[in-house]
Every structure is written in structure tokens, then in C-alpha cells.
Design a protein around this motif. Structure first.
Motif, PDB file in Angstrom:
ATOM      1  N   VAL A   1       0.799  -1.278  -0.160  1.00 34.11           N
ATOM      2  CA  VAL A   1      -0.125   0.060  -0.146  1.00 34.11           C
ATOM      3  C   VAL A   1       0.916   1.169   0.057  1.00 34.11           C
ATOM      4  O   VAL A   1       0.620   2.213  -0.798  1.00 34.11           O
ATOM      5  N   SER A   2       1.568   1.341   0.958  1.00 24.67           N
ATOM      6  CA  SER A   2       2.834   2.473   0.780  1.00 24.67           C
ATOM      7  C   SER A   2       3.544   2.701  -0.247  1.00 24.67           C
ATOM      8  O   SER A   2       3.829   3.950  -0.715  1.00 24.67           O
ATOM      9  N   SER A   3       3.837   1.743  -0.993  1.00 22.41           N
ATOM     10  CA  SER A   3       4.674   1.675  -2.194  1.00 22.41           C
ATOM     11  C   SER A   3       3.780   2.181  -3.314  1.00 22.41           C
ATOM     12  O   SER A   3       4.085   2.787  -4.416  1.00 22.41           O
TER      13      SER A   3
ATOM     14  N   ALA B   1      -1.964   2.075   8.829  1.00 23.20           N
ATOM     15  CA  ALA B   1      -1.614   1.459  10.137  1.00 23.20           C
ATOM     16  C   ALA B   1      -1.672   0.177  10.254  1.00 23.20           C
ATOM     17  O   ALA B   1      -2.449  -0.508  10.049  1.00 23.20           O
ATOM     18  N   VAL B   2      -0.836  -0.099  11.455  1.00 24.75           N
ATOM     19  CA  VAL B   2      -0.765  -1.481  12.060  1.00 24.75           C
ATOM     20  C   VAL B   2      -1.268  -1.665  13.453  1.00 24.75           C
ATOM     21  O   VAL B   2      -1.295  -0.810  14.186  1.00 24.75           O
TER      22      VAL B   2
ATOM     23  N   GLY C   1       6.939   1.604   6.144  1.00 22.66           N
ATOM     24  CA  GLY C   1       6.223   2.677   5.580  1.00 22.66           C
ATOM     25  C   GLY C   1       4.835   2.978   6.074  1.00 22.66           C
ATOM     26  O   GLY C   1       3.787   3.621   5.542  1.00 22.66           O
ATOM     27  N   ALA C   2       4.608   2.124   7.461  1.00 18.60           N
ATOM     28  CA  ALA C   2       3.413   2.236   8.028  1.00 18.60           C
ATOM     29  C   ALA C   2       3.158   3.982   8.536  1.00 18.60           C
ATOM     30  O   ALA C   2       4.436   4.265   8.985  1.00 18.60           O
TER      31      ALA C   2
ATOM     32  N   MET D   1       3.757   9.058  10.936  1.00 17.71           N
ATOM     33  CA  MET D   1       3.827   9.282  12.202  1.00 17.71           C
ATOM     34  C   MET D   1       5.068   8.889  12.759  1.00 17.71           C
ATOM     35  O   MET D   1       5.494   8.889  13.926  1.00 17.71           O
ATOM     36  N   ALA D   2       6.174   8.056  12.233  1.00 14.47           N
ATOM     37  CA  ALA D   2       7.123   7.345  12.452  1.00 14.47           C
ATOM     38  C   ALA D   2       8.224   8.407  13.079  1.00 14.47           C
ATOM     39  O   ALA D   2       8.378   9.383  12.688  1.00 14.47           O
TER      40      ALA D   2
END
Length: 470
Positions: free
Chosen positions: A69-71, A78-79, A96-97, A158-159
Motif C-alpha cells: 500500500v505504501s509503495s 496503520a498496523v 512505511g506504516a 507518524m514514525a
């Protein structure tokens, strides 16, 4: 206009139902999937404002969905991680979350995370990747264009981010730029210089205190975490935190909760952590002056700032912006040869030094016309100082021969059989003689050895060096 749509991916029916009800009450549309295969089909057929996935699914890992999804899109994902699985959260963020929530899911924390994701999806939060609208980071060089593009991408997550770079390279400006382009832009940005806080006040400064919690606590006070709630907390010079405070900071970051001094209960806080240092944190970990677990929590994504000497083509636009701020539009200008002189200089102090050079030159300039002689540039250094490594390691700690003589080590024919033990003994001997020379005055000893009193105290504890009793 239809409501934003959320995809929930989890094989636990009860949790899926709880999340679906919570999101529906927020006015959102919800799709649910119990397997990775079903989630992939739904992602392909629909546009989602947020994907929320468990880490473990019957036919694979949620991490696979995170990467896909992120790529493939800008949809935040989110996880959901098991309680105590901080390592999994870090892995997901690196993949990439956008963010994570822990089991058992705290619904208030879930709602906060969902609102942040929705701001990104509707464009009211982060600017697009590489956006240069009113950027604080000035420059047209390839290095700066790449940096701004990175910041545009990082602002969507948010990392935790660790910003590295030499002193004066603009680490706080980069942190403010990430915050300004994020979904947290309307909330506070709080910058803290960790090296400027007295050790005995650190816990109170970071987490706050209740009235009467200690002598002088005349009223209840919030700490940095509470002040930055909903926004971004920048920990500048994080390598200067003492080990005891590192433990407390790690817990606050992992649990997303803090307890004021004197309080009996913890309170939730929602902050994004950005750390910065000009030291080599990995080397600090090796030397035992920085906790490895905290390093991994802070260093999820690293953002390296280029030194000014690697983007000297930006000097003209930087100089113009600095002079406009110092003297106003048209209030100062550069005479013949000034730009050439600036571009030929290595700027060991980076952009901060350029500002100081121009401010000083402006004070000497006639009618605002800065000449080469007004710059007073120091002799160019062949090898400008790299990013500072760490508090000195044991071998470099040894003082000059005039201060404390080194012990005679084994010759080439008698190499030590246990190198770590030998180096510890060498360090113990050097510190011991320095203490005797200063009559066990720790401040003088630290100055003699070229280290801080805090470092000396740590080394003495590590090497079991005891001061004599009076």
C-alpha cells in the motif's frame, strides 16, 4: 459527498466488530477483511482514506500489505501490534506504516490516529512530497531538492525521525518543516535542548509535576510531553541525555503515556518524536553511553542534512535571504568578489556560520555595501570537521603527556591476550592517576581528561573506581 472509507483487516471477529462500530460512530464508512488475500482485493477495487491491519493474518503478514500500500499509493496504512511488541511496531514504521496502535486497542488513541490519517487523505495536512511552498530550507542545489522531497514523504508518517548533521546545518529548521507539512501542523511544535537541562530537573521538565511533589513545586505544571500533545516534540542533542532519563523517555515513547512527579496515575499523550544530534548515536551505543533500545525507537527513519560545503551553489540564495532578514529588502548588498570568496570557504559552522559572517560583515560595511575585507573569513580548513562522533572513547580520553603520563603498554612482541580487559585497565590507570593529581576533584579531573563530569562519573562507575573516604 460520501464519507471517508476505512479498511479494517483483522482475523479476530470480535476486534473487527469493535473497530467497525467505533469508526461508524465517527461518521466513517467501513469495509472489513479477515485475510490478506481479501484485503488486497478490496484495496485494488476501492479508494481508502486509511487502511488498518493486524500484523498477523491467517495467510500472511500485515507487513506485506504495509509495503504494498505504501509503495503503490499515498493511502496511509496503520498496523495493530500485540501488547509489548515494540519491535514489530518499529519494523512496520520502517516499512512505511503511517502509525500503529497496540492491543488491547485503546479507542481514544485509535480515534486520534484516525483523525490524523483523515487530514492527510483530504489534503488538509501534509503537503505533497517535495513541495517547496514557503519552505524554511532554502537552496536550489540537488542536495536540497532531494532533502525537501524526503521531508514531504516523511511528513505523511507518524514514525519517529532522527535528524543527523553537523552543528549549524539546520536540524531544527528541518524538524519544523516536517511538522509544518504534517497533519499535526495546527498543533504545537516543542523543541527541547536536552543538553541544557540540569539533570535533577529533567523528569519534571519532560513529564511535569503535581503541586507539592517536591520542594519548590508551588503549583502543578505540565512538562514538554503535555505541552506538545497532539503535535511534535523535538529532542535536540538527544545524545546528551543521562542514562537514567533515557530509561524514562523510552517508556514514555513506547507506552505513549507519562506520569507527572507526585501523581499516582499515568496520562495519555499523543506526540510525534523527532530527535536530532551532531554526534554519532550508533557509536554512543557502542560505548555504553546511549541505550540501544532507545536508539532503535528514535532512529526508525534517519534524515541526514548535507553540510554547506557540499552545496556551495546555494550560497548566493542563502546570502540574499539572510541579508533581507538582517537589513530588509535593498538594505544591504554584496560587493565585487564577495560571493566568490564565500563559495571558496569551507564553512565548518555551516549555515549558522554564514549567518554570523554576514551579520558581522554588515556591521562593518559602509552604506550596506559588504566588501571582501568585511567578511573576515578564517583560513579555509582542508578537512572541515565531520559530524561529531561521541563523548571521547577510552583511547582518545588519554590526556596530553604533560598532564597525565600513559602507562607503558606491551610491545609488538607481547600483544595482550584479552584486549577489552587490557583497554579497561589502561583507562582505569589513566583516570586513577588523573584523580590523584587533582586530589580527587572530579571537576578538575574531567577538565584534565577533556570530558564532562557526567562522563567521568559514568566511567568511574563502569570501571569501579572509588574515591577514598575522608
Amino acid at each position: 459527498m460520501s464519507s471517508p472509507r476505512i479498511l479494517v483487516v483483522d482475523d479476530e471477529a470480535d476486534l473487527r466488530e469493535l473497530l467497525e462500530i467505533t469508526l461508524l460512530k465517527m461518521g466513517l464508512d467501513v469495509d472489513c477483511a479477515a485475510t490478506l488475500r481479501e484485503a488486497r482485493r478490496l484495496v485494488e477495487d476501492n479508494d481508502y482514506a486509511l487502511v488498518l491491519t493486524d500484523m498477523r493474518l491467517p495467510d500472511g503478514l500485515g507487513l506485506e500489505l504495509v509495503r504494498e500500500v505504501s509503495s503503490a499509493s499515498k493511502t496511509p496504512i496503520a498496523v495493530i501490534t500485540a501488547f509489548g511488541s515494540a519491535e514489530n511496531a518499529v519494523i512496520a514504521l520502517k516499512a512505511g506504516a503511517f502509525d500503529y496502535v497496540s492491543k488491547p486497542v485503546v479507542l481514544d488513541e485509535l480515534r486520534v490516529m484516525v483523525r490524523s490519517a483523515l487530514k492527510l487523505s483530504d489534503g488538509s495536512g501534509a503537503a505533497g512530497a517535495g513541495a517547496d511552498t514557503g519552505s524554511r530550507l532554502i537552496g536550489n542545489s540537488q542536495a536540497m531538492q532531494s532533502l525537501r522531497a524526503q521531508i514531504g514523504r516523511l511528513a505523511r508518517s507518524m514514525a519517529p525521525i532522527a535528524i543527523t548533521g553537523e552543528s549549524g546545518a539546520g536540524k531544527e529548521l528541518a524538524a519544523r518543516e516536517i511538522h509544518a507539512q504534517s497533519s499535526r501542523a495546527s498543533k504545537p511544535f516543542v523543541a527541547v535542548n536536552c543538553g541544557a537541562i540540569p539533570e535533577n530537573l529533567m523528569e519534571s521538565e519532560f513529564f511535569g509535576h503535581r503541586k507539592g511533589a517536591f520542594t519548590g513545586a508551588g503549583e502543578e505544571r505540565d512538562g514538554f510531553f503535555q505541552a506538545a500533545n497532539g503535535g511534535t516534540l523535538m529532542l535536540d542533542e538527544v545524545a546528551d541525555l543521562p542514562l537514567a532519563m533515557q530509561v524514562k523517555l523510552l517508556r514514555a515513547i513506547q507506552e505513549r503515556r507519562v506520569r507527572k512527579i507526585g501523581a499516582t496515575a499515568e496520562e495519555p499523550v499523543d506526540v510525534r518524536i523527532i530527535s536530532a544530534t551532531h554526534k554519532d548515536l550508533a557509536r554512543c551505543v557502542e560505548l555504553g553511553v546511549f541505550r540501544q533500545d532507545l536508539f532503535y525507537r528514535l532512529n526508525v527513519i534517519e534524515l541526514a542534512l548535507p553540510p554547506l560545503r557540499e552545496r556551495l551553489d546555494d550560497v548566493p540564495v542563502l546570502a540574499s535571504a539572510i541579508l533581507a532578514r538582517l537589513a530588509g529588502a535593498g538594505g544591504a548588498w554584496l560587493g565585487p568578489g564577495v560571493l566568490d570568496a564565500l563559495r571558496a570557504y569551507s564553512f565548518p559552522g555551516n549555515v549558522r556560520e554564514l549567518e554570523n559572517v554576514l551579520e558581522r560583515a554588515l556591521a562593518f560595511a559602509d552604506d550596506g555595501a559588504i566588501q571582501v575585507e568585511d567578511l573576515s573569513l578564517k583560513a579555509a580548513r582542508a578537512d572541515p570537521p565531520p559530524v561529531a562522533a561521541v563523548p571521547p572513547a577510552p583511547p582518545p580520553m588519554a590526556p596530553a603527556a604533560s598532564a597525565v603520563a600513559e602507562p607503558a603498554g606491551p610491545g609488538p612482541a607481547s600483544l595482550p591476550s584479552n584486549l577489552p580487559a587490557y583497554l579497561e585497565q589502561v583507562e582505569r590507570d589513566i583516570i586513577g592517576r588523573a584523580l590523584q593529581q587533582t586530589q580527587f576533584n572530579r571537576t578538575k579531573t574531567a577538565g584534565l581528561l577533556g570530558i564532562s563530569v557526567r562522563q567521568l562519573r559514568y566511567q568511574m562507575q563502569k570501571l569501579d573506581i572509588q574515591a577514598p573516604e575522608n
